[in-house]
Design a protein around this motif. Structure first.
Motif, short mmCIF file in Angstrom:
data_model
loop_
_atom_site.label_atom_id
_atom_site.label_comp_id
_atom_site.label_asym_id
_atom_site.label_seq_id
_atom_site.Cartn_x
_atom_site.Cartn_y
_atom_site.Cartn_z
N GLY A 33 0.50 27.71 -26.22
CA GLY A 33 0.05 27.97 -27.47
C GLY A 33 -1.35 27.37 -27.55
O GLY A 33 -1.26 25.78 -27.69
N LEU A 34 -2.45 28.15 -27.83
CA LEU A 34 -3.68 27.26 -28.00
C LEU A 34 -3.87 27.60 -29.58
O LEU A 34 -4.13 28.67 -30.24
CB LEU A 34 -4.68 28.15 -27.33
N VAL A 189 1.33 32.50 -19.57
CA VAL A 189 0.88 32.99 -20.83
C VAL A 189 0.03 31.95 -21.64
O VAL A 189 0.36 30.69 -21.83
CB VAL A 189 1.95 33.51 -21.86
N LEU A 190 -1.24 32.27 -22.06
CA LEU A 190 -1.97 31.45 -23.04
C LEU A 190 -2.35 32.32 -24.24
O LEU A 190 -2.77 33.19 -24.42
CB LEU A 190 -3.54 31.05 -22.33
N TRP A 191 -1.58 31.88 -25.32
CA TRP A 191 -1.54 32.54 -26.68
C TRP A 191 -2.17 31.64 -27.67
O TRP A 191 -1.82 30.68 -28.17
CB TRP A 191 -0.25 32.73 -26.84
N SER A 192 -3.55 32.32 -28.29
CA SER A 192 -4.08 31.63 -29.23
C SER A 192 -3.60 31.92 -30.62
O SER A 192 -3.30 33.16 -30.68
CB SER A 192 -5.58 31.56 -29.04
N SER A 201 7.37 27.93 -31.13
CA SER A 201 7.77 29.30 -30.29
C SER A 201 7.41 29.02 -28.96
O SER A 201 7.53 29.77 -27.96
CB SER A 201 7.36 30.33 -30.85
N PHE A 202 6.22 27.93 -28.69
CA PHE A 202 5.68 27.90 -27.23
C PHE A 202 6.37 26.66 -26.50
O PHE A 202 6.89 26.00 -27.07
CB PHE A 202 4.10 27.56 -27.89
N ASP A 203 6.18 26.96 -25.03
CA ASP A 203 6.70 25.50 -24.29
C ASP A 203 5.69 24.56 -24.56
O ASP A 203 6.17 23.33 -24.37
CB ASP A 203 6.73 26.34 -22.84
N THR A 204 4.41 24.58 -24.48
CA THR A 204 3.58 23.67 -24.64
C THR A 204 2.74 24.18 -25.89
O THR A 204 2.28 25.16 -26.09
CB THR A 204 2.62 23.59 -23.30
N ALA A 205 2.09 23.19 -26.49
CA ALA A 205 1.30 23.24 -27.82
C ALA A 205 -0.06 22.60 -27.24
O ALA A 205 -0.07 21.39 -26.99
CB ALA A 205 1.95 22.97 -29.07
N TYR A 215 -4.48 17.47 -29.66
CA TYR A 215 -3.19 17.23 -29.24
C TYR A 215 -2.58 18.30 -28.18
O TYR A 215 -3.04 19.55 -27.86
CB TYR A 215 -2.05 17.24 -30.32
N GLU A 216 -1.78 17.75 -27.12
CA GLU A 216 -1.47 18.55 -26.06
C GLU A 216 -0.14 17.98 -25.33
O GLU A 216 0.12 16.87 -25.20
CB GLU A 216 -2.55 18.63 -24.68
N GLY A 217 0.89 19.07 -25.54
CA GLY A 217 2.18 18.46 -25.27
C GLY A 217 3.40 19.42 -25.72
O GLY A 217 2.94 20.45 -26.25
#
Length: 524
Positions: A33-34, A189-192, A201-205, A215-217
Motif C-alpha cells: 500500500g502506497l 501489487v502496488l496500491w495507492s 489490509s496491505f502486506d506492506t505499508a 514509514y515503510e514496513g
C-alpha cells in the motif's frame, strides 16, 4: 526478491519537488500500500515506475528492466489503473471488457478468452449489468469494471492508483477481495490510497508525505489498529496541535428562532420507475452535526441537491429555517452554505475573485463584500494565495477555499458533501476542528463522508441505502444496533443483556463494522 528497486529518485515540476531523494524496494508477490494524501507524490512515483515520467535523477529497476529505455518490453508485464481510469462511458460493460481484452491480445471468441471475461463478470458481480453503459454505473461499480479491465491478461505487476477513492467501505473491501482472489502468489501489487484506514489490509505499508517515505514496513509494526496508525502517521508528519478555530471565532450570524433548522419531509426523487430517494424524513436542530452516510449510489448527493433547491423533488419537500424549498427556494437558500462534493468554484478565477463573486451572488453589497472577502482570506489562511488561480491550488487549499465560499455570508446552516475527500490527515483534523467549533456556536451542519472515523464527530447519523433511511441515531446507538446483529445470542443460546451489547459496541464495534453490518442486514 524485489519487483521494484529505487535509489535516490528525484522528480521536479518547475519549482515543485514531487519526489525528494526517495529510495524504496517493492517486494515480489506482496500487496504493498502506497499511502498518502493528494500531493504527497504517489501518482508521480507510480508514473515514473512504469516509464510514463522520466526521473530528474536516481535509478529505477522494475522487473529487471529500465522503465525509461525498456518501456515497451515492461508494458507487456504490467497492468496499470490510473486515478481517472479510461473507461469508455458511452460503451457498455461488456463492450469495455471486450475492447480491453482485444488491446491485450485476448481472443474472447476462442479458447479460454470467453471464460476470462465471464470470470471477471462473476468476480465483479457485474454479470447482470453487461448491457449497461459504463457512464451509468455507480462509483463502486465503475472502479470494479476498471479493475477488471486492468486484470485482463494476468499481469505480473499490478499498479493501482487510488482504486478506492470516493467509494464506500463495502466497495473498498470488495475491491481488495477481488484483487486478492484474482492474482497469483507471484503477482506484485502496488496500491495507492489516501485512506489511512486501509493500511492494515496491505502486506506492506509505505507512507509518503511531501515526496518522501516517512514509514515503510508491516502496518501492525507501526500500530495494531486504524486509529492508532493514523495517530502514529500524524506524529511522523510533525504532529497536530489543536488550536482555537478562527473561523468559528469570527463567525457572526442571527440565531434562528425555529426548533428545527433543517427538515426533510417525505422527500422523494424518481426517475421513471427508479427511486433515487424515497420517503426521506428527518429533522435537525440548531447546532447539531447530522451525518448522512451510505454506499455510492444510495441517494445522499441527490438528497443534498433537493434540499438545496438544485434538484426539484418529485414528492415531499424540505425546509431550511422553516422556509419551504419548493415554494420559496431563493429565500431558503439564503440561509444555507453549500460545499459540493467536487470542486465547483471557477478555476480560471483567482482565490480573491472567487470569493468576491460568491459574496455578491449571496446578496452582500459591494462595499461590504470587499471587507468580507478581506477578512475571510485572513481567517482561512489564504492571504499568500489570494492572487493564485483556483485551479492551480493543491487539494487541501481548494477545499479550504470551497468552505470559505460557502461560509462568506455567515449562514446558519451548512451543507458539506464529502468535505475532506483526498486531503491529508492533518488537514482533515483541522477541518473537523472548524466544523465542530462552528456547531458549538449554533451553526447546523449536514455532512456526508466516506471516512468512517469522521462519523464519530456527528451528533446523529442517518444511514442511507437504496434511497431510504435504514437506521437513525447517535453513533453509539447505531453501534449498539450493529452489535446486537453481530452477537445475536450467547454461545449457550440465551439472549444478550442490554449492558453486554453496550460494552461490546463501545469496545469492539467500529463505525466501519456498523456501516457494513447494518447495510447487509437490511438486504435480508
Amino acid at each position: 526478491m524485489h519487483t521494484v528497486e529505487i535509489k535516490n529518485l528525484t522528480k521536479t515540476f518547475g519549482q515543485t519537488v514531487a519526489i525528494d531523494n526517495l529510495s524504496l524496494n517493492i517486494e515480489k508477490g506482496k500487496i504493498t500500500g502506497l499511502i498518502g494524501a493528494d500531493g504527497a507524490g504517489k501518482t508521480t512515483l507510480l508514473r515514473t515506475i512504469i516509464g510514463l515520467l522520466i526521473p530528474g535523477s536516481g535509478e529505477i529497476c522494475v522487473l529487471g528492466l529500465n522503465p525509461e529505455t525498456q518501456k515497451e518490453e515492461l508494458n507487456r508485464h504490467i497492468g496499470y489503473m490510473p486515478q481517472k481510469f479510461g473507461l469508455y462511458e458511452d460503451l457498455t460493460v461488456m463492450e469495455n471488457l471486450n475492447l480491453y481484452a482485444d488491446l491485450k491480445g485476448i481472443n474472447v471468441k476462442q479458447g479460454s478468452g470467453g471464460n476470462v471475461i465471464n470470470k471477471m463478470l462473476e468476480f465483479t458481480s457485474l454479470a447482470p449489468f453487461t448491457d449497461r453503459l459504463a457512464g451509468a454505473l455507480s462509483g463502486g461499480m465503475k472502479q470494479k469494471l476498471g479493475l477488471a479491465c486492468t486484470l485482463l491478461g494476468s499481469p505480473e505487476f499490478l499498479l493501482l492508483d487510488e482504486p478506492s477513492v470516493g467509494v464506500d467501505p463495502i466497495s473498498r473491501r470488495d475491491l481488495m477481495k477481488m484483487v486478492r482472489d484474482m492474482i497469483t502468489p507471484e503477482t506484485t501489487v502496488l496500491w495507492s490510497t489516501a485512506y489511512l484506514d486501509e493500511a492494515h489490509s496491505f502486506d506492506t505499508a509505505v507512507v509518503m508525505d511531501k515526496g518522501k517515505v516517512i514509514y515503510e514496513g508491516k502496518p501492525h509494526d507501526l500500530a495494531p489498529t486504524a486509529q492508532e496508525f493514523e495517530d502514529k502517521v500524524i506524529d511522523l508528519m510533525g504532529g497536530y496541535k489543536k488550536e482555537e478555530s478562527l473561523i468559528a471565532k469570527n463567525y457572526s450570524y442571527t440565531a434562528p428562532d425555529v426548533e428545527y433548522t433543517v427538515e426533510a419531509d417525505n422527500l422523494e426523487k424518481r426517475y421513471g420507475n427508479f427511486y433515487a430517494v424515497k420517503n426521506n424524513t428527518f429533522n435537525i436542530k440548531r447546532g447539531e452535526i447530522f451525518g448522512l452516510l451510505g454506499p455510492n449510489g444510495a441517494g445522499k448527493s441527490t438528497s443534498f441537491k433537493m434540499m438545496c433547491g438544485l434538484a426539484r423533488p418529485t414528492g415531499g419537500t424540505a425546509r431550511i429555517m422553516g422556509i419551504d424549498i419548493r415554494k420559496n427556494p431563493e429565500k431558503a437558500r439564503s440561509n444555507l452554505g453549500y460545499m459540493a462534493q467536487k470542486f465547483s468554484l471557477y478555476g480560471t478565477l483567482t482565490v480573491k475573485e472567487n470569493l468576491n463573486f460568491f459574496a455578491l451572488a449571496y446578496g452582500i453589497r459591494a462595499l461590504e463584500a470587499r471587507e468580507k472577502v478581506k477578512n475571510i482570506i485572513e481567517v482561512f489562511g489564504l492571504k499568500e494565495h489570494e492572487n493564485s488561480k483556483a485551479e492551480s491550488l493543491p487539494l487541501g487549499l481548494k477545499q479550504r477555499l470551497s468552505m470559505a465560499a460557502a461560509l462568506i455570508h455567515n449562514p446558519p446552516v451548512l451543507f458539506l458533501d464529502e468535505p475532506t475527500s483526498g486531503v491529508d490527515v492533518i488537514t482533515r483534523r483541522d477541518f473537523w476542528n472548524h466544523i465542530t467549533s462552528l456547531a458549538k456556536k449554533g451553526v447546523t451542519i449536514l455532512v456526508t463522508t466516506h471516512f468512517m472515523d469522521e462519523a464519530e464527530y456527528c451528533d446523529r447519523i442517518s444511514l442511507f441505502y437504496k434511497g431510504q433511511t435504514i437506521a437513525l441515531g447517535t453513533p453509539l446507538q447505531l453501534k449498539q444496533k450493529a452489535a446486537s446483529v453481530i452477537l445475536k445470542t450467547k454461545s449457550d443460546g440465551s439472549p444478550l443483556a442490554e449492558g453486554e451489547i453496550l460494552r461490546y459496541a463501545q469496545n469492539d464495534v467500529t463505525m466501519e463494522d456498523t456501516f457494513i453490518t447494518l447495510i447487509k442486514e437490511s438486504e435480508k
